[in-house]
Design a protein around this motif. Structure first.
Motif, short mmCIF file in Angstrom:
data_model
loop_
_atom_site.label_atom_id
_atom_site.label_comp_id
_atom_site.label_asym_id
_atom_site.label_seq_id
_atom_site.Cartn_x
_atom_site.Cartn_y
_atom_site.Cartn_z
N ALA A 23 0.83 -1.21 0.00
CA ALA A 23 0.00 0.00 0.00
C ALA A 23 0.86 1.26 0.00
CB ALA A 23 -0.93 -0.01 1.21
N ALA A 24 1.93 1.25 0.81
CA ALA A 24 2.82 2.40 0.87
C ALA A 24 3.51 2.63 -0.48
CB ALA A 24 3.86 2.19 1.97
N ALA A 25 3.91 1.54 -1.14
CA ALA A 25 4.58 1.65 -2.43
C ALA A 25 3.65 2.19 -3.51
CB ALA A 25 5.13 0.29 -2.85
N LEU A 26 2.38 1.79 -3.47
CA LEU A 26 1.41 2.31 -4.45
C LEU A 26 1.30 3.82 -4.37
CD1 LEU A 26 -1.50 -0.31 -4.21
CD2 LEU A 26 -0.11 0.19 -6.23
N LEU A 27 1.16 4.34 -3.15
CA LEU A 27 1.00 5.78 -2.97
C LEU A 27 2.29 6.52 -3.30
CD1 LEU A 27 -1.10 5.81 0.33
CD2 LEU A 27 -1.90 6.18 -2.00
N ALA A 28 3.43 5.97 -2.88
CA ALA A 28 4.71 6.61 -3.15
C ALA A 28 5.01 6.62 -4.65
CB ALA A 28 5.83 5.90 -2.39
N THR A 29 4.62 5.57 -5.35
CA THR A 29 4.84 5.49 -6.80
C THR A 29 4.02 6.54 -7.53
OG1 THR A 29 5.36 3.13 -6.70
CG2 THR A 29 4.65 4.00 -8.83
N LEU A 30 2.78 6.69 -7.16
CA LEU A 30 1.92 7.70 -7.79
C LEU A 30 2.48 9.10 -7.58
CD1 LEU A 30 -1.66 6.39 -6.94
CD2 LEU A 30 -0.63 6.57 -9.21
N ALA A 31 3.02 9.34 -6.39
CA ALA A 31 3.55 10.68 -6.07
C ALA A 31 4.82 11.01 -6.85
CB ALA A 31 3.83 10.78 -4.57
N THR A 32 5.60 10.00 -7.21
CA THR A 32 6.89 10.24 -7.85
C THR A 32 6.93 9.84 -9.33
OG1 THR A 32 7.69 8.05 -7.10
CG2 THR A 32 8.12 9.94 -5.67
N GLN A 33 5.81 9.40 -9.89
CA GLN A 33 5.78 8.96 -11.28
C GLN A 33 6.29 10.00 -12.27
OE1 GLN A 33 5.41 6.24 -12.89
NE2 GLN A 33 4.98 6.92 -14.98
N PRO A 34 5.87 11.28 -12.20
CA PRO A 34 6.36 12.25 -13.19
C PRO A 34 7.88 12.36 -13.22
CG PRO A 34 4.46 13.12 -12.04
CD PRO A 34 4.84 11.87 -11.32
N CYS A 35 8.50 12.36 -12.05
CA CYS A 35 9.96 12.44 -11.99
C CYS A 35 10.61 11.22 -12.61
CB CYS A 35 10.43 12.62 -10.55
SG CYS A 35 10.06 14.25 -9.86
N ASP A 36 9.97 10.07 -12.49
CA ASP A 36 10.54 8.85 -13.06
C ASP A 36 10.50 8.90 -14.59
OD1 ASP A 36 11.68 6.18 -12.39
OD2 ASP A 36 10.00 5.48 -13.59
N VAL A 37 9.48 9.53 -15.13
CA VAL A 37 9.41 9.70 -16.59
C VAL A 37 10.57 10.57 -17.07
CG1 VAL A 37 8.07 10.68 -18.50
CG2 VAL A 37 6.92 9.37 -16.70
N PHE A 38 10.85 11.65 -16.34
CA PHE A 38 11.98 12.51 -16.70
C PHE A 38 13.31 11.78 -16.55
CE2 PHE A 38 8.95 16.02 -15.58
CZ PHE A 38 8.89 16.58 -16.84
N ARG A 39 13.41 10.92 -15.53
CA ARG A 39 14.64 10.13 -15.34
C ARG A 39 14.87 9.23 -16.54
NH1 ARG A 39 15.66 5.12 -14.83
NH2 ARG A 39 13.45 4.60 -14.64
#
Length: 204
Positions: free
Chosen positions: A127-143
């Motif tokens: 559950a924690a990973a799901l929320l953390a992933t949604l919060a950081t997804q845009p930065c991962d696209v830029f990475r």
């Protein structure tokens, strides 16, 4: 880090404990990201497909790819995506660890000692990973774009910032759940072994 900051905010208030957990998660992940960035760059390029992946089709192995990048693009290219990688991973680990401990404590209180601690750890981390992933997804696209050297590409639609979010949600949630569940199980066994060892020394 746990000794210097304080494991899970022990002897501190709830807010201080959350800050301690966030600092632990972000600092440890940042160190790992900077250290492993060259390998992550090669991994990202070797996984790429389509037009982006065609430029890296001559990569045969990780050592060969590292040498090729250093020779053709310079050593700095191995860390080209380190800033967006830090912007993704440091917040991810901070958010994940804080939420993981909060969910874990809430579920342990709710089950009142009944049921499986393993299931609690697995569900909390997922559950924690799901929320953390949604919060950081845009930065991962830029990475990803930085590591693929897609500097000419543009982001005209906000939907592009969440490209690939579904598989990433599945990967991160399952990966984190398995890793943290295993960690907690090993920690319990290690602490039990240490206790038995100390008791055997006392008997002697």
């Amino acid at each position: 880090l746990q000794r210097s900051i304080g494991r899970d905010g022990e002897h501190a208030g709830r807010f201080a404990g959350a800050l301690s957990n966030a600092a632990l998660g972000a600092s440890s992940r940042s160190l790992a990201v900077v250290t492993m960035c060259p390998v992550t760059t090669v991994k990202t390029r070797m996984e790429a497909s389509g037009v982006a992946g065609a430029a890296f089709s001559n990569y045969r192995s990780v050592p060969q790819a590292l040498a090729h990048i250093c020779r053709t693009e310079g050593v700095g290219a191995l860390w080209r995506g380190v800033v967006p990688a830090l912007a993704t991973n440091a917040p991810f680990s901070a958010i994940h660890y804080v939420l993981y401990r909060q969910f874990q404590q809430a579920l342990e209180t709710a089950r009142g000692g009944v049921g499986s601690a393993t299931a609690t750890n697995f569900a909390s981390s997922a559950a924690a990973a799901l929320l953390a992933t949604l919060a950081t997804q845009p930065c991962d696209v830029f990475r990803t774009r930085a590591m693929l050297d897609m500097r000419g590409a543009s982001m005209r639609r906000s939907a592009g910032l969440f490209a690939g979010v579904a598989p990433r949600l599945f990967k991160r949630s399952m990966q984190s759940a398995l890793v943290w569940t295993l960690y907690e199980e090993l920690l319990v066994r290690w602490e039990g072994w240490q206790t038995r060892r100390q008791q055997s020394h006392m008997v002697r």
